[in-house]
Design an enzyme around this catalytic site. Structure first.
Site, PDB file in Angstrom:
ATOM      1  N   ASP A   1      -1.110   6.889   6.431  1.00 52.83           N
ATOM      2  CA  ASP A   1      -2.177   5.956   6.071  1.00 52.83           C
ATOM      3  C   ASP A   1      -2.365   5.018   7.269  1.00 52.83           C
ATOM      4  O   ASP A   1      -1.528   4.156   7.530  1.00 52.83           O
ATOM      5  CB  ASP A   1      -1.755   5.178   4.813  1.00 52.83           C
ATOM      6  CG  ASP A   1      -2.762   4.084   4.433  1.00 52.83           C
ATOM      7  OD1 ASP A   1      -3.767   3.909   5.147  1.00 52.83           O
ATOM      8  OD2 ASP A   1      -2.528   3.412   3.406  1.00 52.83           O
TER       9      ASP A   1
ATOM     10  N   TRP B   1       0.824  -1.206   0.000  1.00 53.66           N
ATOM     11  CA  TRP B   1       0.000   0.000   0.000  1.00 53.66           C
ATOM     12  C   TRP B   1       0.856   1.253   0.000  1.00 53.66           C
ATOM     13  O   TRP B   1       0.512   2.251  -0.646  1.00 53.66           O
ATOM     14  CB  TRP B   1      -0.986  -0.009   1.164  1.00 53.66           C
ATOM     15  CG  TRP B   1      -1.920  -1.174   1.062  1.00 53.66           C
ATOM     16  CD1 TRP B   1      -1.985  -2.249   1.881  1.00 53.66           C
ATOM     17  CD2 TRP B   1      -2.884  -1.405   0.016  1.00 53.66           C
ATOM     18  NE1 TRP B   1      -2.938  -3.136   1.437  1.00 53.66           N
ATOM     19  CE2 TRP B   1      -3.500  -2.646   0.297  1.00 53.66           C
ATOM     20  CE3 TRP B   1      -3.279  -0.693  -1.118  1.00 53.66           C
ATOM     21  CZ2 TRP B   1      -4.494  -3.181  -0.515  1.00 53.66           C
ATOM     22  CZ3 TRP B   1      -4.275  -1.219  -1.920  1.00 53.66           C
ATOM     23  CH2 TRP B   1      -4.870  -2.446  -1.622  1.00 53.66           C
TER      24      TRP B   1
ATOM     25  N   LYS C   1     -11.866  -1.588   8.206  1.00 47.91           N
ATOM     26  CA  LYS C   1     -11.179  -2.467   9.162  1.00 47.91           C
ATOM     27  C   LYS C   1     -11.699  -2.163  10.574  1.00 47.91           C
ATOM     28  O   LYS C   1     -12.577  -2.850  11.064  1.00 47.91           O
ATOM     29  CB  LYS C   1      -9.655  -2.305   9.082  1.00 47.91           C
ATOM     30  CG  LYS C   1      -9.063  -3.011   7.860  1.00 47.91           C
ATOM     31  CD  LYS C   1      -8.640  -2.047   6.873  1.00 47.91           C
ATOM     32  CE  LYS C   1      -7.704  -2.437   5.785  1.00 47.91           C
ATOM     33  NZ  LYS C   1      -7.985  -3.493   4.874  1.00 47.91           N
TER      34      LYS C   1
END
Ligand SMILES: Cc1ncc(COP(=O)(O)O)c(C=O)c1O
Length: 356
Positions: A169, A102, A193
């Site tokens: 992030d 990511w 999440k």
């Protein structure tokens, strides 16, 4: 029977969130209308958005510190683009820490906007550790990092002190542990999440860093425009925002981040102790960088995989296979996963040891 859900995301949410959000779809606030059929400008939904934005700042300890919370669409992946668009100057430079798939995806997008310096990378070791001791160029417009690497199971325990905005992030560990969130200037996280269903992204931004890079930013990608419109510049993802609010209320009632961190530490300690003790298994990530959210581990002998897979499935466990880039297993222990579910997994690992 409810499964022990180790899915990496979308993932387990508190049972009461499933129940209350199902109820809101049938009859929202006893209005005789579904949450899905009312205007996002209605009094009832504006109240949801306002409370959701406020509870985020409250839980993160950022109230009254110049931060704004937004619930946008487009996923964390859109923030890979919005962050440089809003923060990198024309002809400017950004610094990125490459800790996983990511982070690398964020770097790829930043390169479209200008010079993107990768200050350190653990790619050569298949991202099994967090690089340390790197230098961030002092003339960078911002420094970007990924607090938790969902795929590889590593987590940053410390963040560098730099003289520029820090962008992070936090998709896979936001609201899971106490941090001094005021050290960050822009935090973003896909909801799916620790916060809610897929479909909305949380952005927490220190307002003073915006409007300084001299770029003309398309409206939908401009944080300042979204702030001005109180996160209603266009029709927001109403259901994901509402379910996120319910999850954050659940967390607040539990005692907030401090309380969930204790539970998360207990879950991670239980599982990692078994991974380290059980001669059949080994951890995939460097011990000091292990994630409390996503524990990645492997069988020492792949020949036992079929037996282990049969056993954990029979125990009602779901979502345990690792990401293809690591293999083995990944136990995602997000906030809503109970300690009892971890005990079930540990019991299966011990049963495998006895069976072999
Ligand atoms: C750390 C991290 N960042 C970004 C993403 C991408 O998120 P999205 O699918 O919301 O764009 C993910 C997805 O799992 C992630 O784990």
């Amino acid at each position: 029977m409810k499964k022990h859900n180790y899915s990496a995301g979308p993932c387990i949410l508190p049972q009461e969130v499933f129940e209350k959000s199902a109820q809101a779809i049938l009859n929202f606030n006893d209005s005789g209308l579904s949450l899905l059929e009312i205007s996002h400008r209605s009094k009832d939904f504006v109240a949801v958005m306002d409370e959701a934005r406020a509870i985020v700042l409250e839980l993160l300890g950022l109230e009254g510190k110049g931060y704004q919370a937004l619930f946008l669409a487009g996923g964390a992946s859109l923030e890979f683009i919005m962050a440089p668009y809003n923060l990198m100057k024309e002809g400017g430079k950004a610094a990125y820490l490459d800790t996983g798939t990511w982070a690398a995806a964020a770097i790829k997008e930043a390169k479209l906007f200008g010079e993107t310096v990768v200050v350190a990378s653990s790619k050569e070791e298949n991202y099994n550790y967090i690089p340390k001791g790197y230098t961030v160029p002092s003339d960078a417009d911002y420094f970007h990092c990924t607090s938790n690497n969902t795929i590889f199971g590593t987590q940053m325990k410390e963040f560098p002190s730099v003289d520029m905005p820090i962008v992070c992030d936090m998709s896979s560990d936001i609201f899971s542990r106490e941090l001094d969130f005021s050290k960050f200037d822009l935090i973003y996280a896909g909801a799916q999440k620790n916060m809610g269903p897929a479909g909305t992204t949380l952005i927490v931004v220190k307002e003073e860093i915006l409007g300084k890079n001299g770029r003309i930013i398309p409206s939908m990608l401009d944080y300042a425009k979204h702030i001005k419109a109180e996160s209603m510049y266009n029709t927001p993802p109403v259901f994901p925002v509402y379910a996120s609010l319910l999850t954050l209320q659940w967390l607040k009632n539990l005692g907030g981040i401090a309380a969930i961190e204790k539970i998360n530490n207990a879950k991670a300690a239980l599982l990692y102790a078994e991974i380290d003790r059980n001669p059949l298994f080994k951890g995939a990530a460097a011990v000091e960088d292990r994630s409390n959210m996503n524990a990645t581990f492997l069988l020492n002998d792949e020949a036992h995989a079929a037996t282990f897979d049969t056993m954990w499935k029979a125990a009602g466990i779901s979502g345990l296979p690792g990401h293809r880039s690591v293999g083995g297993y990944r136990a995602s222990m997000y906030n809503a996963l109970p300690l009892e579910s971890v005990q079930v997994l540990v019991d299966v690992m011990q049963a495998l040891e006895k069976a072999i």
